[in-house]
Write a protein that holds these residues in place. Structure first.
Motif, PDB file in Angstrom:
ATOM      1  N   THR A  67       0.164  11.688 -10.193  1.00  0.00           N
ATOM      2  CA  THR A  67      -0.665  12.884 -10.086  1.00  0.00           C
ATOM      3  C   THR A  67       0.131  14.143 -10.411  1.00  0.00           C
ATOM      4  OG1 THR A  67      -1.985  11.787  -8.394  1.00  0.00           O
ATOM      5  CG2 THR A  67      -2.182  14.169  -8.552  1.00  0.00           C
ATOM      6  N   SER A 110       2.185   1.728  -3.487  1.00  0.00           N
ATOM      7  CA  SER A 110       1.093   2.145  -4.368  1.00  0.00           C
ATOM      8  C   SER A 110       0.761   3.615  -4.164  1.00  0.00           C
ATOM      9  CB  SER A 110      -0.131   1.274  -4.111  1.00  0.00           C
ATOM     10  OG  SER A 110       0.142  -0.079  -4.369  1.00  0.00           O
ATOM     11  N   ALA A 111       0.742   4.089  -2.887  1.00  0.00           N
ATOM     12  CA  ALA A 111       0.442   5.494  -2.621  1.00  0.00           C
ATOM     13  C   ALA A 111       1.518   6.407  -3.186  1.00  0.00           C
ATOM     14  CB  ALA A 111       0.290   5.705  -1.117  1.00  0.00           C
ATOM     15  N   ARG A 112       2.777   6.016  -3.050  1.00  0.00           N
ATOM     16  CA  ARG A 112       3.856   6.845  -3.594  1.00  0.00           C
ATOM     17  C   ARG A 112       3.781   6.911  -5.103  1.00  0.00           C
ATOM     18  NH1 ARG A 112      10.349   5.868  -2.537  1.00  0.00           N
ATOM     19  NH2 ARG A 112      11.076   7.697  -3.729  1.00  0.00           N
ATOM     20  N   PHE A 160       0.823  -1.210   0.000  1.00  0.00           N
ATOM     21  CA  PHE A 160       0.000   0.000   0.000  1.00  0.00           C
ATOM     22  C   PHE A 160       0.857   1.260   0.000  1.00  0.00           C
ATOM     23  CE2 PHE A 160      -3.386  -2.833   1.740  1.00  0.00           C
ATOM     24  CZ  PHE A 160      -4.285  -2.630   0.708  1.00  0.00           C
ATOM     25  N   LEU A 161       2.007   1.252   0.741  1.00  0.00           N
ATOM     26  CA  LEU A 161       2.882   2.420   0.734  1.00  0.00           C
ATOM     27  C   LEU A 161       3.455   2.673  -0.648  1.00  0.00           C
ATOM     28  CD1 LEU A 161       4.801   1.960   4.114  1.00  0.00           C
ATOM     29  CD2 LEU A 161       2.993   3.603   3.595  1.00  0.00           C
ATOM     30  N   ARG A 167       1.152   6.568  -6.936  1.00  0.00           N
ATOM     31  CA  ARG A 167      -0.030   7.338  -7.304  1.00  0.00           C
ATOM     32  C   ARG A 167       0.250   8.834  -7.184  1.00  0.00           C
ATOM     33  NH1 ARG A 167      -3.016   5.547  -3.732  1.00  0.00           N
ATOM     34  NH2 ARG A 167      -3.575   3.611  -4.823  1.00  0.00           N
ATOM     35  N   ARG A 168       1.027   9.242  -6.158  1.00  0.00           N
ATOM     36  CA  ARG A 168       1.357  10.653  -5.982  1.00  0.00           C
ATOM     37  C   ARG A 168       2.235  11.147  -7.129  1.00  0.00           C
ATOM     38  NH1 ARG A 168       3.928  10.185  -1.671  1.00  0.00           N
ATOM     39  NH2 ARG A 168       2.074  10.076  -0.326  1.00  0.00           N
TER      40      ARG A 168
END
Length: 323
Positions: free
Chosen positions: A262, A254-256, A251-252, A258-259
């Motif tokens: 963006t 994936s979040a990085r 999850f970490l 995704r950022r």
């Protein structure tokens, strides 16, 4: 008119036949179930799974008799006082319902046999004897003293024989109980049907008693089982912890990612903010550096040169007489 009547009759017959297929079968039992002798009283009981109008009894596939069932009756009895040779045979029962009309299938067959005390009872032996550990194979031998025929193994509490053998020319049958459990414990007896006599049986012989005891516990078995359970629990906890850590890391990441996606989707990198620069007070328009760049050069007029300022000379004058 005749074809219509024929059609109605055929339809009724098809409905009745279909109904008979769906009616549950009855069951038939014999009392007493074994050791019946001539002139003894015998009762056949037909057990009904649903309300019925009439119950029929068949002997050797032929109709023997029938009875009307009384209201609320679930068992219909057929009694034979003073059993005769003509009463021996194979019996089945069947029932009929009226609404809608239909007839059930016949029950499983039950044999009415008699014990002929002119024959000697068979012998029996058990190996190993009496107390047997659970899981052991047990052998029971029965012999009929040369009368040939079929030999049966009975167990007290069971109406039907548990096993049977046709020795084919010898007088001894060997029955094996594989891997006995406490459910196999009990008293066992034998009987035989002499060769050439279908409905006659010998009397039951003497009984042997089988007692099943639990096997010996293995040393350290409980400790080993406890250790295996602890190892299994520890392994399960470790696997769960590793799985949770993998999920957190996933999850970490994936979040990085995704950022980063963006930021890239919003275009060019951000420009630094404009910094206002103050021009000297002599500039009457007081424009910032950015505003000066934004204004077209053609529209700006050169400012007149500032008039020169007279030079100021400072001098120190001393007054007074000389000393």
């Amino acid at each position: 008119m005749a074809p219509m009547a024929l059609t109605l009759i055929l339809g009724w017959w098809l409905v009745a036949a279909s109904r008979a297929e769906h009616l549950p079968r009855p069951s038939l039992s014999l009392h007493p179930s074994q050791g019946v002798s001539l002139v003894d009283n015998v009762t056949l009981r037909c057990h009904l799974p649903r309300p019925a109008a009439r119950v029929m009894l068949y002997q050797d596939k032929c109709w023997r008799t029938e009875k009307e069932k009384e209201k609320g009756q679930t068992t219909v009895e057929f009694s034979f006082p003073n059993t005769k040779w003509t009463d021996l045979g194979v019996y089945q029962c069947q029932y009929r319902v009226l609404d809608p009309p239909g007839t059930s299938e016949q029950s499983d067959p039950v044999e009415l046999l008699v014990t002929d005390h002119s024959y000697p009872p068979p012998g029996i032996s058990l190996s190993p004897e009496e107390h047997v550990e659970m899981g052991t194979n047990v052998t029971i031998q029965c012999w009929n003293y040369g009368y040939q025929g079929t030999i049966f193994l009975h167990r007290d509490g069971h109406s039907a024989p548990v096993q049977c053998q046709d020795p084919d020319g010898v007088s001894t049958a060997t029955f094996t109980l594989f891997g006995v459990t406490p459910a196999d414990a009990g008293n066992y007896r034998c009987s035989y049907r002499p060769g050439g006599s279908y409905f006659q049986f010998s009397p039951l012989g003497d009984n042997v008693t089988l007692k099943v005891t639990p096997g010996p516990a293995h040393p350290g078995g409980t400790e080993q089982l406890h250790g295996n359970m602890l190892a299994a629990v520890a392994g399960g906890c470790a696997a769960t912890l590793v799985f949770i850590l993998i999920l957190i890391l996933f999850f970490l990441l994936s979040a990085r990612r995704r950022r980063m996606w963006t930021d890239e989707s919003h275009g060019a990198p951000r420009m630094p903010e404009a910094v206002q620069l103050q021009v000297p007070p002599s500039d009457s328009e007081s424009l910032t550096y950015v505003e000066l760049q934004a204004e077209p050069p053609s529209t700006r007029l050169p400012a007149p040169p500032a008039s020169p300022q007279p030079s100021v000379i400072y001098a120190q004058v001393r007054t007074g007489g000389a000393r």
